[in-house]
Design a protein around this motif. Structure first.
Motif, PDB file in Angstrom:
ATOM      1  N   GLY A 283     -55.108  50.754 -42.667  1.00 25.47           N
ATOM      2  CA  GLY A 283     -54.441  49.452 -42.705  1.00 25.47           C
ATOM      3  C   GLY A 283     -54.650  48.673 -41.422  1.00 25.47           C
ATOM      4  N   PHE A 284     -54.632  49.362 -40.288  1.00 25.75           N
ATOM      5  CA  PHE A 284     -54.844  48.698 -39.003  1.00 25.75           C
ATOM      6  C   PHE A 284     -56.295  48.246 -38.876  1.00 25.75           C
ATOM      7  CE2 PHE A 284     -54.700  49.218 -34.091  1.00 25.75           C
ATOM      8  CZ  PHE A 284     -54.454  47.867 -33.940  1.00 25.75           C
ATOM      9  N   ASN A 285     -57.222  49.085 -39.316  1.00 23.97           N
ATOM     10  CA  ASN A 285     -58.634  48.688 -39.292  1.00 23.97           C
ATOM     11  C   ASN A 285     -58.865  47.422 -40.105  1.00 23.97           C
ATOM     12  OD1 ASN A 285     -58.844  51.167 -38.005  1.00 23.97           O
ATOM     13  ND2 ASN A 285     -60.649  51.803 -39.131  1.00 23.97           N
ATOM     14  N   SER A 286     -58.292  47.372 -41.312  1.00 26.47           N
ATOM     15  CA  SER A 286     -58.462  46.200 -42.176  1.00 26.47           C
ATOM     16  C   SER A 286     -57.813  44.967 -41.570  1.00 26.47           C
ATOM     17  CB  SER A 286     -57.866  46.483 -43.560  1.00 26.47           C
ATOM     18  OG  SER A 286     -58.558  47.529 -44.204  1.00 26.47           O
ATOM     19  N   PHE A 287     -56.671  45.173 -40.922  1.00 31.33           N
ATOM     20  CA  PHE A 287     -55.959  44.079 -40.265  1.00 31.33           C
ATOM     21  C   PHE A 287     -56.836  43.456 -39.180  1.00 31.33           C
ATOM     22  CE2 PHE A 287     -53.330  42.696 -36.682  1.00 31.33           C
ATOM     23  CZ  PHE A 287     -52.489  41.785 -37.289  1.00 31.33           C
ATOM     24  N   ILE A 288     -57.485  44.296 -38.375  1.00 35.24           N
ATOM     25  CA  ILE A 288     -58.359  43.788 -37.308  1.00 35.24           C
ATOM     26  C   ILE A 288     -59.569  43.084 -37.911  1.00 35.24           C
ATOM     27  CG2 ILE A 288     -59.798  44.417 -35.333  1.00 35.24           C
ATOM     28  CD1 ILE A 288     -57.899  46.759 -34.824  1.00 35.24           C
ATOM     29  N   ASP A 289     -60.128  43.639 -38.975  1.00 39.97           N
ATOM     30  CA  ASP A 289     -61.251  42.983 -39.649  1.00 39.97           C
ATOM     31  C   ASP A 289     -60.889  41.550 -40.043  1.00 39.97           C
ATOM     32  OD1 ASP A 289     -62.792  45.260 -39.482  1.00 39.97           O
ATOM     33  OD2 ASP A 289     -62.553  45.830 -41.583  1.00 39.97           O
ATOM     34  N   LEU A 290     -59.717  41.383 -40.634  1.00 43.85           N
ATOM     35  CA  LEU A 290     -59.298  40.062 -41.094  1.00 43.85           C
ATOM     36  C   LEU A 290     -59.058  39.115 -39.925  1.00 43.85           C
ATOM     37  CD1 LEU A 290     -58.572  38.237 -43.452  1.00 43.85           C
ATOM     38  CD2 LEU A 290     -56.250  39.157 -43.396  1.00 43.85           C
ATOM     39  N   ASP A 291     -58.429  39.625 -38.865  1.00 44.61           N
ATOM     40  CA  ASP A 291     -58.214  38.796 -37.673  1.00 44.61           C
ATOM     41  C   ASP A 291     -59.542  38.376 -37.056  1.00 44.61           C
ATOM     42  OD1 ASP A 291     -55.507  38.504 -37.642  1.00 44.61           O
ATOM     43  OD2 ASP A 291     -55.160  39.578 -35.778  1.00 44.61           O
ATOM     44  N   MET A 292     -60.499  39.291 -37.042  1.00 43.44           N
ATOM     45  CA  MET A 292     -61.810  38.963 -36.475  1.00 43.44           C
ATOM     46  C   MET A 292     -62.491  37.886 -37.308  1.00 43.44           C
ATOM     47  SD  MET A 292     -64.060  39.356 -34.117  1.00 43.44           S
ATOM     48  CE  MET A 292     -63.614  40.867 -33.251  1.00 43.44           C
ATOM     49  N   THR A 293     -62.433  38.019 -38.626  1.00 49.55           N
ATOM     50  CA  THR A 293     -63.048  37.029 -39.502  1.00 49.55           C
ATOM     51  C   THR A 293     -62.394  35.665 -39.321  1.00 49.55           C
ATOM     52  OG1 THR A 293     -63.583  38.739 -41.119  1.00 49.55           O
ATOM     53  CG2 THR A 293     -63.597  36.469 -41.900  1.00 49.55           C
ATOM     54  N   THR A 294     -61.067  35.648 -39.225  1.00 47.26           N
ATOM     55  CA  THR A 294     -60.342  34.395 -39.010  1.00 47.26           C
ATOM     56  C   THR A 294     -60.764  33.750 -37.691  1.00 47.26           C
ATOM     57  OG1 THR A 294     -58.426  35.244 -40.220  1.00 47.26           O
ATOM     58  CG2 THR A 294     -58.054  33.353 -38.799  1.00 47.26           C
ATOM     59  N   SER A 295     -60.835  34.549 -36.625  1.00 48.31           N
ATOM     60  CA  SER A 295     -61.215  34.021 -35.311  1.00 48.31           C
ATOM     61  C   SER A 295     -62.647  33.496 -35.321  1.00 48.31           C
ATOM     62  CB  SER A 295     -61.055  35.108 -34.242  1.00 48.31           C
ATOM     63  OG  SER A 295     -59.700  35.474 -34.087  1.00 48.31           O
ATOM     64  N   GLN A 296     -63.559  34.232 -35.952  1.00 48.96           N
ATOM     65  CA  GLN A 296     -64.950  33.785 -36.030  1.00 48.96           C
ATOM     66  C   GLN A 296     -65.051  32.467 -36.792  1.00 48.96           C
ATOM     67  OE1 GLN A 296     -66.520  37.314 -37.868  1.00 48.96           O
ATOM     68  NE2 GLN A 296     -67.247  38.173 -35.934  1.00 48.96           N
ATOM     69  N   LEU A 297     -64.273  32.357 -37.866  1.00 47.21           N
ATOM     70  CA  LEU A 297     -64.279  31.132 -38.660  1.00 47.21           C
ATOM     71  C   LEU A 297     -63.782  29.947 -37.841  1.00 47.21           C
ATOM     72  CD1 LEU A 297     -64.621  29.754 -41.451  1.00 47.21           C
ATOM     73  CD2 LEU A 297     -62.248  30.394 -41.932  1.00 47.21           C
ATOM     74  N   MET A 298     -62.679  30.160 -37.101  1.00 48.77           N
ATOM     75  CA  MET A 298     -62.120  29.059 -36.306  1.00 48.77           C
ATOM     76  C   MET A 298     -63.040  28.680 -35.151  1.00 48.77           C
ATOM     77  SD  MET A 298     -59.402  27.814 -37.580  1.00 48.77           S
ATOM     78  CE  MET A 298     -60.079  28.095 -39.215  1.00 48.77           C
ATOM     79  N   VAL A 299     -63.660  29.662 -34.514  1.00 40.72           N
ATOM     80  CA  VAL A 299     -64.616  29.377 -33.433  1.00 40.72           C
ATOM     81  C   VAL A 299     -65.753  28.504 -33.971  1.00 40.72           C
ATOM     82  CG1 VAL A 299     -66.430  30.412 -31.986  1.00 40.72           C
ATOM     83  CG2 VAL A 299     -64.124  31.380 -31.977  1.00 40.72           C
ATOM     84  N   TYR A 300     -66.228  28.837 -35.173  1.00 38.44           N
ATOM     85  CA  TYR A 300     -67.317  28.068 -35.792  1.00 38.44           C
ATOM     86  C   TYR A 300     -66.845  26.661 -36.178  1.00 38.44           C
ATOM     87  CZ  TYR A 300     -70.639  26.499 -39.321  1.00 38.44           C
ATOM     88  OH  TYR A 300     -71.527  25.750 -40.051  1.00 38.44           O
ATOM     89  N   MET A 301     -65.704  26.584 -36.878  1.00 38.68           N
ATOM     90  CA  MET A 301     -65.256  25.301 -37.406  1.00 38.68           C
ATOM     91  C   MET A 301     -64.762  24.345 -36.321  1.00 38.68           C
ATOM     92  SD  MET A 301     -63.452  26.349 -41.023  1.00 38.68           S
ATOM     93  CE  MET A 301     -63.504  24.656 -41.610  1.00 38.68           C
ATOM     94  N   LEU A 302     -64.198  24.930 -35.239  1.00 41.80           N
ATOM     95  CA  LEU A 302     -63.734  24.097 -34.132  1.00 41.80           C
ATOM     96  C   LEU A 302     -64.841  23.829 -33.113  1.00 41.80           C
ATOM     97  CD1 LEU A 302     -60.251  25.765 -33.570  1.00 41.80           C
ATOM     98  CD2 LEU A 302     -60.652  23.471 -34.480  1.00 41.80           C
ATOM     99  N   LYS A 303     -66.012  24.444 -33.368  1.00 37.17           N
ATOM    100  CA  LYS A 303     -67.175  24.283 -32.477  1.00 37.17           C
ATOM    101  C   LYS A 303     -66.839  24.679 -31.036  1.00 37.17           C
ATOM    102  CE  LYS A 303     -69.576  20.691 -35.166  1.00 37.17           C
ATOM    103  NZ  LYS A 303     -68.859  20.967 -36.425  1.00 37.17           N
ATOM    104  N   LEU A 304     -66.153  25.808 -30.910  1.00 36.06           N
ATOM    105  CA  LEU A 304     -65.750  26.280 -29.587  1.00 36.06           C
ATOM    106  C   LEU A 304     -66.933  26.943 -28.881  1.00 36.06           C
ATOM    107  CD1 LEU A 304     -62.277  27.853 -30.469  1.00 36.06           C
ATOM    108  CD2 LEU A 304     -62.778  25.570 -29.584  1.00 36.06           C
ATOM    109  N   LYS A 305     -67.012  26.717 -27.586  1.00 36.98           N
ATOM    110  CA  LYS A 305     -68.061  27.306 -26.757  1.00 36.98           C
ATOM    111  C   LYS A 305     -67.423  28.100 -25.625  1.00 36.98           C
ATOM    112  CE  LYS A 305     -71.351  25.175 -29.025  1.00 36.98           C
ATOM    113  NZ  LYS A 305     -72.317  25.923 -29.893  1.00 36.98           N
ATOM    114  N   ALA A 306     -68.034  29.229 -25.295  1.00 36.56           N
ATOM    115  CA  ALA A 306     -67.513  30.067 -24.211  1.00 36.56           C
ATOM    116  C   ALA A 306     -67.727  29.372 -22.873  1.00 36.56           C
ATOM    117  CB  ALA A 306     -68.212  31.406 -24.236  1.00 36.56           C
TER     118      ALA A 306
END
Length: 332
Positions: A309-332
């Motif tokens: 359950g924790f592994n899946s939770f992190i997977d979903l958080d990672m996907t959400t963060s990657q999506l927002m980084v892409y959609m918000l056009k965030l740069k490091a």
């Protein structure tokens, strides 16, 4: 080993010890353990942040609880801050990947930093042990604001997002990601989100009070004094249910929740048997009175999660963060 997978995301998605110490001993933590959950005479906790912040507080509080529950007789701490925890992550993976007695703190901020910075060493190089705490995000407005709830806020974002600046923590951080999730769930134009990043909660408060921002996002503790004084008004919290007497955003019809969670990890090379022992030791430690006291003092919610359950939770958080980084056009 944690395997980060991409998946489709629907909708939007008092420190327990005294002063910062290099090490703690069982005598200083009043060990009361009976042997259950015993790990080793000496453990080390790597904290991928500088002293004094949330990960440092959580790591040292966990160390005190591990001592108190008898999991160890001594705890060493190593602080390695930088780039949202990715510097400490790389350090840990390089030096302690096979060490059964060295733990790593981490959480949502690290997930977001990995999505933003795309480091050579990511979270596939560590094994999750358990999620320990959640610090939910609170959305506040000035007391005089005409916005009464998140429905009002969503309506204003749909009408003209450029006139609704949102203040929060650092660009690309958990506050920023949640602002993006909320905006998307409100069916507003994510590309027109106006986000004002600040180094700390005090600056976020001031931006809202001064009218520079219509809304502020941060942890409850950052707003508690101004909420109590009536200078700010909370309109929603990013949990799945009401917390601190604040209605959940999701319960108000906006499909968005997120937690600034913190957890503990071990190395990629640690055996399954040792990993299981670590999970059991954490289960015992979080029942210790020192840990319970820290939760109360810091307004943290216990949010235990381990295993698949924790592994899946992190997977979903990672996907959400990657999506927002892409959609918000965030740069490091």
């Amino acid at each position: 080993m944690l395997n980060i997978k991409r998946r489709h995301v629907l909708g939007g998605l008092a420190l327990a010890t005294a002063a910062p110490l290099w090490a703690q001993t069982a005598s200083s933590a009043k060990a009361e353990g009976t042997g259950k959950g015993r790990l080793a005479s000496k453990l080390r906790i790597v904290i991928p942040a500088n002293a004094g912040g949330g990960w440092d507080q959580t790591g040292r509080a966990l160390g005190a609880a591990l001592l108190g529950s008898g999991a160890a007789d001594e705890i060493e701490y190593e602080n390695k801050g930088g780039k949202g925890g990715t510097v400490g992550l790389a350090y840990y993976a390089d030096k302690y990947s096979n060490d059964p007695n060295t733990l790593l703190m981490g959480g949502m901020v690290m997930v977001g930093a990995v999505a933003l910075h795309k480091p050579a060493v990511d979270m596939s190089r560590i094994q999750p042990i358990a999620r320990l705490t959640s610090d939910y995000l609170v959305m506040v407005v000035a007391a005089s604001s005409p916005i009464r709830n998140v429905g009002d806020l969503a309506g204003r974002l749909r009408a003209n997002p450029k006139e609704v600046p949102i203040a929060g923590g650092s660009a690309g951080g958990v506050d920023h990601v949640f602002a993006g999730v909320f905006t998307r769930s409100s069916r507003s134009n994510l590309q027109e989100l106006v986000y004002l990043p600040f180094a700390g909660g005090a600056e976020v408060v001031q931006a809202v009070l001064d009218g520079k921002a219509v809304v502020g996002i941060s942890g409850y503790s950052e707003f508690s004094a101004q909420l109590a004084s009536g200078k700010l008004r909370a309109i929603g919290v990013s949990s799945k249910r009401s917390v601190f007497g604040i209605p959940a955003i999701r319960a108000q019809g906006i499909d968005a929740d997120m937690a600034n969670w913190r957890g503990v990890f071990t190395g990629q090379g640690v055996s399954a048997a040792r990993h299981a022992e670590m999970v059991e030791a954490m289960k015992v430690a979080i029942t210790h009175e020192s840990w319970q006291k820290t939760l109360k003092q810091n307004h943290w919610e216990s949010s235990w999660l381990a295993g698949p359950g924790f592994n899946s939770f992190i997977d979903l958080d990672m996907t959400t963060s990657q999506l927002m980084v892409y959609m918000l056009k965030l740069k490091a």
